[in-house]
Motif scaffolding. Sequence first.
Motif, PDB file in Angstrom:
ATOM      1  N   GLY A  18     -36.666  10.179   8.383  1.00  0.00           N
ATOM      2  CA  GLY A  18     -37.444  10.815   7.316  1.00  0.00           C
ATOM      3  C   GLY A  18     -36.591  11.067   6.103  1.00  0.00           C
ATOM      4  N   GLU A  19     -35.310  11.302   6.326  1.00  0.00           N
ATOM      5  CA  GLU A  19     -34.430  11.597   5.214  1.00  0.00           C
ATOM      6  C   GLU A  19     -33.866  10.334   4.579  1.00  0.00           C
ATOM      7  OE1 GLU A  19     -30.935  14.014   5.804  1.00  0.00           O
ATOM      8  OE2 GLU A  19     -32.211  15.754   5.493  1.00  0.00           O
ATOM      9  N   VAL A  20     -33.420   9.447   5.435  1.00  0.00           N
ATOM     10  CA  VAL A  20     -32.748   8.261   4.913  1.00  0.00           C
ATOM     11  C   VAL A  20     -33.753   7.200   4.479  1.00  0.00           C
ATOM     12  CG1 VAL A  20     -31.127   6.412   5.431  1.00  0.00           C
ATOM     13  CG2 VAL A  20     -30.757   8.708   6.358  1.00  0.00           C
ATOM     14  N   VAL A  21     -34.740   6.989   5.332  1.00  0.00           N
ATOM     15  CA  VAL A  21     -35.674   5.903   5.078  1.00  0.00           C
ATOM     16  C   VAL A  21     -36.926   6.458   4.439  1.00  0.00           C
ATOM     17  CG1 VAL A  21     -36.899   3.984   6.108  1.00  0.00           C
ATOM     18  CG2 VAL A  21     -34.822   4.835   7.171  1.00  0.00           C
ATOM     19  N   GLU A  22     -36.948   6.585   3.145  1.00  0.00           N
ATOM     20  CA  GLU A  22     -38.166   7.091   2.538  1.00  0.00           C
ATOM     21  C   GLU A  22     -38.939   5.989   1.850  1.00  0.00           C
ATOM     22  OE1 GLU A  22     -35.762   8.751  -1.308  1.00  0.00           O
ATOM     23  OE2 GLU A  22     -36.947  10.139  -0.080  1.00  0.00           O
ATOM     24  N   LYS A  23     -38.272   4.909   1.538  1.00  0.00           N
ATOM     25  CA  LYS A  23     -38.976   3.784   0.947  1.00  0.00           C
ATOM     26  C   LYS A  23     -38.232   2.513   1.303  1.00  0.00           C
ATOM     27  CE  LYS A  23     -36.835   5.470  -3.228  1.00  0.00           C
ATOM     28  NZ  LYS A  23     -36.901   6.042  -4.507  1.00  0.00           N
ATOM     29  N   CYS A  24     -38.880   1.381   1.071  1.00  0.00           N
ATOM     30  CA  CYS A  24     -38.256   0.112   1.441  1.00  0.00           C
ATOM     31  C   CYS A  24     -36.911  -0.046   0.736  1.00  0.00           C
ATOM     32  CB  CYS A  24     -39.160  -1.053   1.065  1.00  0.00           C
ATOM     33  SG  CYS A  24     -40.739  -1.017   1.925  1.00  0.00           S
ATOM     34  N   SER A  25     -36.848   0.414  -0.504  1.00  0.00           N
ATOM     35  CA  SER A  25     -35.600   0.213  -1.234  1.00  0.00           C
ATOM     36  C   SER A  25     -34.449   1.001  -0.607  1.00  0.00           C
ATOM     37  CB  SER A  25     -35.770   0.579  -2.706  1.00  0.00           C
ATOM     38  OG  SER A  25     -36.148   1.922  -2.834  1.00  0.00           O
ATOM     39  N   SER A  26     -34.748   2.114   0.080  1.00  0.00           N
ATOM     40  CA  SER A  26     -33.655   2.842   0.749  1.00  0.00           C
ATOM     41  C   SER A  26     -33.082   1.999   1.861  1.00  0.00           C
ATOM     42  CB  SER A  26     -34.138   4.157   1.356  1.00  0.00           C
ATOM     43  OG  SER A  26     -34.996   4.820   0.496  1.00  0.00           O
ATOM     44  N   ILE A  27     -33.950   1.255   2.547  1.00  0.00           N
ATOM     45  CA  ILE A  27     -33.461   0.377   3.619  1.00  0.00           C
ATOM     46  C   ILE A  27     -32.624  -0.736   3.012  1.00  0.00           C
ATOM     47  CG2 ILE A  27     -34.174  -1.234   5.422  1.00  0.00           C
ATOM     48  CD1 ILE A  27     -36.569   0.513   5.935  1.00  0.00           C
ATOM     49  N   VAL A  28     -33.158  -1.324   1.952  1.00  0.00           N
ATOM     50  CA  VAL A  28     -32.413  -2.384   1.269  1.00  0.00           C
ATOM     51  C   VAL A  28     -31.049  -1.852   0.857  1.00  0.00           C
ATOM     52  CG1 VAL A  28     -32.359  -3.815  -0.813  1.00  0.00           C
ATOM     53  CG2 VAL A  28     -34.471  -3.618   0.513  1.00  0.00           C
ATOM     54  N   LYS A  29     -31.052  -0.650   0.309  1.00  0.00           N
ATOM     55  CA  LYS A  29     -29.804  -0.054  -0.161  1.00  0.00           C
ATOM     56  C   LYS A  29     -28.812   0.106   0.989  1.00  0.00           C
ATOM     57  CE  LYS A  29     -28.150   4.131  -2.503  1.00  0.00           C
ATOM     58  NZ  LYS A  29     -27.379   4.795  -1.456  1.00  0.00           N
ATOM     59  N   GLU A  30     -29.247   0.702   2.079  1.00  0.00           N
ATOM     60  CA  GLU A  30     -28.344   0.916   3.203  1.00  0.00           C
ATOM     61  C   GLU A  30     -27.763  -0.401   3.710  1.00  0.00           C
ATOM     62  OE1 GLU A  30     -27.185   3.670   4.221  1.00  0.00           O
ATOM     63  OE2 GLU A  30     -28.516   5.017   3.112  1.00  0.00           O
ATOM     64  N   LEU A  31     -28.656  -1.385   3.869  1.00  0.00           N
ATOM     65  CA  LEU A  31     -28.200  -2.653   4.443  1.00  0.00           C
ATOM     66  C   LEU A  31     -27.256  -3.383   3.488  1.00  0.00           C
ATOM     67  CD1 LEU A  31     -31.496  -3.903   6.156  1.00  0.00           C
ATOM     68  CD2 LEU A  31     -29.586  -2.643   7.163  1.00  0.00           C
ATOM     69  N   VAL A  32     -27.597  -3.380   2.211  1.00  0.00           N
ATOM     70  CA  VAL A  32     -26.751  -4.086   1.240  1.00  0.00           C
ATOM     71  C   VAL A  32     -25.381  -3.404   1.152  1.00  0.00           C
ATOM     72  CG1 VAL A  32     -26.466  -4.580  -1.221  1.00  0.00           C
ATOM     73  CG2 VAL A  32     -28.626  -5.110  -0.086  1.00  0.00           C
ATOM     74  N   GLU A  33     -25.383  -2.082   1.170  1.00  0.00           N
ATOM     75  CA  GLU A  33     -24.098  -1.385   1.095  1.00  0.00           C
ATOM     76  C   GLU A  33     -23.242  -1.684   2.338  1.00  0.00           C
ATOM     77  OE1 GLU A  33     -25.031   2.675   0.000  1.00  0.00           O
ATOM     78  OE2 GLU A  33     -25.196   2.113  -2.114  1.00  0.00           O
TER      79      GLU A  33
END
Length: 586
Positions: A18-33
């Motif tokens: 709920g905190e980390v994954v709030e939108k698709c772009s947060s997932i993209v961000k985590e994975l890309v980083e």
Amino acid sequence: MSKIKVMSENLANKIAAGEVVEKCSSIVKELVENSIDAGSSEIKVELTNGGLMGIKVSDNGIGMDENDAMLAFSRHATSKLTKEDDLFFINTLGFRGEALPSIASVSEVELLTNDGNVGTKINIKGGKLLNKEEASCKKGTSITIKNLFYNTPARLKYLKSEQTEMYNSLSFIEKIALANPDIRFELTNNRNSLIKTTGSDNLLKTIHEVFGLSVSKQMLEIKNSNDDYEISGYVCKPEILKSNRNFIITIVNGRVVRNNDLNKAINDAYYTYKPDSKYPIVVLKIEADPTLIDVNIHPTKQDIKFSKMDELCKMIVDTIKNVLYQNLLIPSAMPEINNTIEKDEIIDSVVKMYEDKESSVQTELDFSIKEDSAPYEKIEEPKELIINEEMKNLVLYPIGLALGTYIIAQNDDGVYMIDQHAAQERINYEKYLKALKEKEITSIAPLFPINIELAPSDFVCIQEHMDVLTNMGFVLKEFGLNTYIVKEHPTWLKEGFEEESIHKIIDSIIIMGNKFNPVKFNEHIAITLACKMSIKGNTRISIEAMEELLNELVLTDNPYNCPHGRPTIIKFSIYDMEKMFKRAMN
Ligand code: ZN
Ligand code: ZN
């Protein structure tokens, strides 16, 4: 691991999601980083329906062996951090080792990875391991995420429309690509390439790849340093401003951050070069000893604190101001006609359109970036513009006044239109600013007595800030209840407007109140008075008055803008005119 423990861990993952994954772009961000941390030189992000139907991130980084791959899905697993506070100190991008398990707990994940020896494939659904096997794949890691939030439908509804989610990811990749010009990035949506960089390790070229030629050719390089900080990057000329702050990109030790003070400093540097409602395009890199910065490591925040912030901001403002000043130009009446609309504007309008229609329409949209017609190497300055130093010698011969507002002038190079109010405002602004900075002030007594009656709270405020008025050359005496009488005022106040000017100055002091800042105050007073004291539009002035105005204008520090950032002068070169009348054919 006992069953109960696994369950509670699973629960923790869901909460964390709920905190980390709030939108698709947060997932993209985590994975890309993660991919960047894995030393990749190539990172590809593939979205299906903006990420709602699927997200795939592949890289050519170091990859993982089977053990590491399993460990990546267990909470708090990270090879890098020992303490959370170490985050910035060790200069990583902030992988907290929680992102992957959190994402895996609310979706279906397939991981393919190879560390150069052996390939591993892992499938996880809702946090449960479904399958693990050896697989043949090339070195690096690719992670595919599907069915996001399938087991937490309540969160699903927080996802925005396809276009908004896509736009958020695109905007993230733009920034991360600018922060890492040495990495080749590609982002696709339903197989359409939205952004592609070449990993050339050249920031200007990356700016070109991200924002297009119309932006990259209007960028000015900046570079400076002090004992603690090193800044570099590119800032745009005031010709291509944006209507939002999203294009101010600040990168600290390779990490994209958002910091209000930095944004403010950058925006302040453009003061009087642009209207308040417009924002520049800036890519600013800051390098600093990690001990000087402190990151707020809430997983979704990217904020940062600096030691010696004032020095840093001052250096930023001075550096940008300086490069803008060196490159002041008269805007040409014929800016190159761009038949390719900038892609962010297209996307903005599409996002709006879709949000209005609640995304029920599924049209085929082509977001593929049109290659600019001219190749990158051909970036060159338009020839018809006049650099600031030449401006001082510019002679303009007024012909007349159009619409009671615009002076028409000419010389051997072409025809000029000058906004008489804006031009005089610039002249007066610099005059007043200079007078306000003057150490030796001459004051005189007013011809007629000037009384100033104030509301009680305002009266107290002026009492507290009396030194400001005294320093400016005013002598005020209390005169009855909540009233001052002006005994003396500085000589530079325009004759006939003394009382009005004093009121404006007092108002400004009251508005600033406790946040009084002498530099801002002087600028504000100079702008306000300059505007008030300048000829308005729709006022007829004589040719002699025009001549005088133009002669004074060319001698100002920034003859091209009024202090509100509007243009004062526009040029129609002979070539522009011949083109308009089709006398010249290209
Ligand atoms: Zn004005
Ligand atoms: Zn103005």
